[in-house]
Design an enzyme around this catalytic site. Structure first.
Site, PDB file in Angstrom:
ATOM      1  CE  LYS A   1      -7.512   0.003   0.440  1.00 23.60           C
ATOM      2  NZ  LYS A   1      -8.358  -0.572   1.516  1.00 23.60           N
TER       3      LYS A   1
ATOM      4  CB  SER B   1      -0.942   0.003   1.209  1.00 24.35           C
ATOM      5  OG  SER B   1      -0.205  -0.035   2.415  1.00 24.35           O
TER       6      SER B   1
ATOM      7  CG  HIS C   1      -3.855  -1.237  -2.145  1.00 24.58           C
ATOM      8  ND1 HIS C   1      -4.388   0.035  -2.005  1.00 24.58           N
ATOM      9  CD2 HIS C   1      -3.521  -1.639  -0.892  1.00 24.58           C
ATOM     10  CE1 HIS C   1      -4.364   0.381  -0.727  1.00 24.58           C
ATOM     11  NE2 HIS C   1      -3.843  -0.617  -0.033  1.00 24.58           N
TER      12      HIS C   1
END
Length: 384
Positions: free
Chosen positions: A238, A178, A206
């Protein structure tokens, strides 16, 4: 007095350039943010595909609220598991290619649930040194023997595994890191897990929605088989644009987590309206190649634009593009100078990153335009 110690510690954070300050947004999540009456181009968000304020998700959430109300009322195992949740779990399993998926309230809670459910005292966890805080905390909760290997170092991991007498072993890693934006060596990790009969738990917070064919994630990016020892965690706040998380894996593994993961059992289920929004999000992710292509073009634009400057970019192929500054106060100064130019880029400092590696974390999304990114590149070139 006991509170004097807290104030002293807060003063020390301020002195060392480590105090975090919260800003309040006055507009929806997107590339343009309203903060304290100012209009800013935001490079802070993990909304990688620009779906957080997409009309299709908003409409699905509104329809979900009209059908299911707002709250779930109980945990999934009591009376909080609605048809909307069940549908989403089925879609997530099919999307990732695993036998079954299990919803969690957040990625942090998913990780805290997975590791202690699979290993405990006398077992061993082997974790990448740059893993997310939730993975670090999960190991502590498990009370298993903890072994941290140098970032991405398969040879060091192999030595640790070979030397361990533990009955049960678990390899634990982010897929996309990250704060650095690089990818874990997932094929090598899976090969070692197979060789040493270990679990492989992957946090793809991610990568999910961004990497791999149709955004199916980091495992698909590497074309890895769906081994029974693989436990895959993806977040839904996300790239998916909403909130929550899921764990996917073998049927037996997921049933075990449903019975033993404390952060699943002992918390109220997420809102069913969010599950409805996420079902719509999965459709957009599946057909989101144009968004992903635009995102890759932005990544290339940023890296090319800063290539001839003093700014040091880490070798990241993802939407996370860290610009290493080093000193905490200098990172804050550069971030402040950008902010005055209407560009919001967060300064990330220890303990989130190692000491001496304070940085700007540029987060790109498919909702950014080339013109917006050009303003950031020009400003950084000027500040260089």
């Amino acid at each position: 007095m006991i509170w004097d110690e807290l104030q002293s510690a807060l003063d020390a954070l301020q002195r060392d350039g480590l105090k975090r300050n919260r800003r309040t947004l006055e507009s929806p999540c997107g590339p343009v943010a309203q903060v304290a009456g100012r209009t800013l181009i935001s490079f802070c968000s993990n909304d990688y595909l620009g779906l957080a304020n997409d009309p299709a998700l908003v409409a699905a959430a509104c329809a979900g609220a009209r059908t299911w109300g707002v709250g779930s009322g109980a945990s999934h195992l009591v009376s909080g598991h609605f048809a909307a949740h069940a549908t989403l779990e089925e879609k997530l399993a099919a999307f990732t290619g695993f036998a079954r998926a299990l919803l969690f309230s957040t990625g942090y809670m998913a990780n805290l649930g997975i590791v202690p459910a699979l290993v405990g005292r006398g077992d061993a966890v082997f974790a990448d040194r740059l893993n997310h805080a939730s993975l670090i905390d999960a190991v502590q909760l498990a009370r298993a023997d903890s072994h941290r290997y140098p970032h991405g170092d398969l040879a060091a991991l192999e030595q640790l595994l070979a030397a361990s007498p533990a009955r049960r072993k678990l390899i634990l890693s982010d897929a996309v890191f990250s704060m650095d934006g690089d990818l874990a060596p997932l094929p090598g990790l899976l090969a070692l897990a197979e060789r040493f009969d270990a679990w492989l738990v992957i946090d793809d917070a991610h990568g999910f929605g961004v990497l791999g064919p149709q955004g199916r994630g980091s495992l698909a990016h590497f074309h890895l088989p769906h081994s029974r020892r693989l436990v895959y965690m993806g977040t839904l706040g996300k790239a998916a644009g909403a909130a929550g998380a899921f764990v996917a894996g073998d049927e037996t593994v997921i049933e075990w987590l449903a019975q033993r993961a404390r952060t699943y059992i002992f918390t109220t289920a997420g809102s069913p309206l969010i599950a409805c929004a996420l079902a719509a999000s999965l459709d957009l992710i599946t057909h989101g190649d144009a968004r992903r292509q635009h995102l890759m073009q932005l990544i290339a634009q940023l890296r090319d634009g800063l290539a001839a400057t003093r700014w040091r970019l880490l070798p990241s192929p993802t939407a996370i593009q860290p610009v290493i500054i080093g000193d905490n106060h200098e990172a804050l100064r550069i971030a402040g100078a950008l902010y005055e130019r209407g560009l919001w880029v967060p300064a990330i400092r220890p303990p989130t990153v190692p000491k001496g590696t304070a940085r700007l974390r540029v987060s790109l999304t498919a909702a950014h335009s080339e013109a917006q990114l050009a303003l950031l590149v020009d400003a950084l070139r000027e500040l260089a």
